[in-house]
Design a protein around this motif. Structure first.
Motif, short mmCIF file in Angstrom:
data_model
loop_
_atom_site.label_atom_id
_atom_site.label_comp_id
_atom_site.label_asym_id
_atom_site.label_seq_id
_atom_site.Cartn_x
_atom_site.Cartn_y
_atom_site.Cartn_z
N UNK A 71 78.55 17.52 48.96
CA UNK A 71 79.00 18.80 48.71
C UNK A 71 78.74 19.70 49.47
N UNK A 72 79.76 20.75 49.87
CA UNK A 72 79.45 21.72 50.86
C UNK A 72 79.37 21.36 52.41
N UNK A 73 79.48 20.15 52.47
CA UNK A 73 79.22 19.70 54.25
C UNK A 73 80.64 20.33 54.68
N UNK A 74 80.60 20.80 55.74
CA UNK A 74 81.67 21.37 56.59
C UNK A 74 82.00 20.63 57.80
N UNK A 75 83.47 20.43 57.67
CA UNK A 75 83.84 19.33 59.01
C UNK A 75 85.09 20.18 59.86
N UNK A 76 84.96 19.93 61.22
CA UNK A 76 86.03 19.86 61.86
C UNK A 76 86.71 18.93 62.60
N UNK A 77 87.90 18.50 62.35
CA UNK A 77 88.38 17.15 62.79
C UNK A 77 89.56 17.39 63.42
N UNK A 78 89.52 16.47 64.62
CA UNK A 78 90.75 16.64 65.70
C UNK A 78 91.59 15.63 65.13
N UNK A 79 93.01 15.84 65.08
CA UNK A 79 93.74 14.83 64.52
C UNK A 79 94.97 14.59 65.47
N UNK A 80 95.84 13.53 65.35
CA UNK A 80 96.71 13.28 66.27
C UNK A 80 97.99 13.91 66.12
N UNK A 81 98.51 14.00 64.79
CA UNK A 81 99.60 14.57 64.53
C UNK A 81 99.75 15.29 63.15
N UNK A 82 101.01 15.74 62.66
CA UNK A 82 101.06 16.22 61.24
C UNK A 82 101.02 15.07 60.12
N UNK A 83 101.40 13.85 60.71
CA UNK A 83 101.46 12.88 59.70
C UNK A 83 100.07 12.65 59.34
N UNK A 84 99.27 12.35 60.23
CA UNK A 84 97.90 12.11 60.13
C UNK A 84 97.07 13.10 59.37
N UNK A 85 97.62 14.44 59.36
CA UNK A 85 96.77 15.22 58.51
C UNK A 85 97.30 15.00 57.21
N UNK A 86 98.58 14.79 56.87
CA UNK A 86 99.04 14.42 55.27
C UNK A 86 98.26 13.25 54.99
N UNK A 87 98.15 12.00 55.79
CA UNK A 87 97.55 10.92 55.39
C UNK A 87 96.10 11.23 54.97
N UNK A 88 95.37 11.98 55.91
CA UNK A 88 93.95 12.39 55.71
C UNK A 88 93.57 13.20 54.45
N UNK A 89 94.66 14.08 54.04
CA UNK A 89 94.52 14.81 52.97
C UNK A 89 94.67 13.87 51.50
N UNK A 90 95.36 12.97 51.62
CA UNK A 90 95.83 11.91 50.63
C UNK A 90 94.49 11.02 50.28
N UNK A 91 93.97 10.54 51.44
CA UNK A 91 92.82 9.88 51.65
C UNK A 91 91.56 10.66 50.88
#
Length: 416
Positions: free
Chosen positions: A162-182
């Motif tokens: 809870x309340x941990x902050x992240x900045x993640x570098x991702x490959x593309x838009x599809x990976x963003x969508x996949x990450x949000x689902x995960x």
């Protein structure tokens, strides 16, 4: 002296060559770019780009310098192709344009491994992480900054709280969508995700939504995300002796309290290698890896079904530094990379002990657990000869006994 004098003429050229090599000007310049405004670069770097025999970079970076130099070459996929191409130009004036800081999840380390230190020079600018932290108003020293281009999302699972902050570098838009689902599937769908495209460039765009509601279909590369963890997902305890249900097992598992004591005895330090012999569920080696991401482990389990269990847990947690070997330990120990610590959880014999003892380097920590009288007796005899400590561990838990309660019975564990 007369012999040396005769050799001196033949020694001078190599000495001069070595001196020249040590003093030579780097032929490769790795330049960080994080803005559409090239005028913020020092004039000396702009001149270097203008005078270069070849400039390598992503198309968005090369487009900024089309008026300065015609010798532009886009990066290839995989990046190794570009590295090989750059190495063919060794000694010429070569520029590699990269995003932000070349040595923070950047291309710098990938190419520097193929070069001598005096062949290249790096010119970093504020990284993507720094730019996004500034936009968010987050103190960067308190943020998990991770590149997930080619890593499993599960590799950060144990970091979510809870309340941990992240900045993640991702490959593309599809990976963003996949990450949000995960993230949503792990119980953290209430996290507010900021999707940041082309940070620092003219076409920069920042949008945000809840992870469980993220449905954007037009996310452009390069893209990063920032989020603060919210939701009711399971949070891994920081202590050793993690909950047993985390590990795939058939009942053959070091229970959490015993595991905590065992890991304390193994005393893991960063970047150390563990042999987990007769690993059962692999819980010891898996917790060893969770303690520090620099650690690695080799789990040796003779039973196929258990070896598969270990692999399944490691995959679920995104642990890439666990080597699972399904075989009799005696057949492989001499072939393995030497350990810093050894745990023998099953199949302990005097023959196995002596085999391990004769292989491991001085200073290696060796821990073995037993629940049988026969192995306990062997421990006692070996301890007389080899030293070390013997500890008896007894743990009981409350259970119902009719209308009342009593202590249940667990096998006491002897630790050598």
């Amino acid at each position: 002296w007369s012999k040396f004098a005769k050799l001196l003429p033949s020694l001078v050229p190599p000495i001069i060559s070595i001196f020249f090599f040590m003093k030579q000007t780097p032929w490769l310049k790795i330049i960080g770019i994080n803005s559409s405004d090239i005028t913020i670069l020092p004039k000396s770097l702009i001149k270097s780009i203008k005078d270069a025999d070849m400039v390598f970079g992503a198309k968005r970076h090369l487009s900024l310098f089309q008026s300065l130099n015609d010798n532009l070459e886009p990066l290839k996929i995989p990046f190794k192709k570009t590295i090989d191409r750059i190495l063919t130009m060794r000694g010429q004036k070569v520029i590699l344009l990269v995003s932000g800081d070349p040595f923070w999840y950047g291309a710098g380390n990938l190419i520097s491994n193929s070069l001598q230190d005096n062949e290249y020079i790096s010119y970093p600018v504020p990284s993507t992480f720094s730019l996004i932290a500034s936009k968010m108003g987050w103190p960067i020293e308190q943020i998990f900054c991770i590149g997930l281009h080619a890593k499993l999302f599960r590799s950060i699972r144990h970091l979510l709280y809870q309340k941990a902050k992240f900045i993640l570098l991702l490959k593309n838009g599809d990976q963003v969508l996949q990450f949000s689902k995960w993230l949503t599937s792990e119980g953290f769908g209430k996290s507010q995700i900021y999707i940041i495209e082309s940070i620092g460039f003219k076409n920069e765009r920042i949008r945000d939504t809840l992870a469980e509601k993220l449905t954007f279909s037009n996310i452009r590369h390069p893209v990063s995300i920032a989020f603060e963890v919210k939701g009711k997902g399971f949070v891994f305890p920081s202590s050793t002796g993690k909950d047993d249900f985390i590990f795939e097992n058939d009942g053959q598992i070091s229970k959490k309290q015993i595991r905590a004591i065992t890991l304390s005895s193994l005393s893991p330090r960063p970047a150390q290698h563990l042999w987990d012999i007769g690993s059962g569920s692999g819980s010891i080696s898996i917790e060893w890896l969770l303690i520090n991401n620099l650690n690695c482990a080799t789990a040796i389990e003779i039973k196929k079904s258990r070896a598969l269990q270990i692999k399944k847990t490691a995959y679920k947690l995104g642990l890439e530094k666990l080597n699972v070997i399904q075989t009799d330990a005696m057949k492989v120990l001499k072939k393995l990379e030497k350990p810093d610590a050894v745990f023998i959880g099953g199949g302990f014999t005097e023959k196995l002990f002596k085999c391990v003892w004769n292989i491991i380097p001085n200073g290696t920590t060796l821990v073995a657990n037993s629940v049988t009288l026969e192995t306990n007796a062997l421990f006692s005899e070996l301890q007389k000869i080899y030293g070390g400590n013997l500890t008896k561990i007894e743990i009981s838990n409350i259970k119902k006994l009719g209308t009342k309660r009593s202590w249940d019975y667990n096998y006491p564990v002897t630790q050598f």
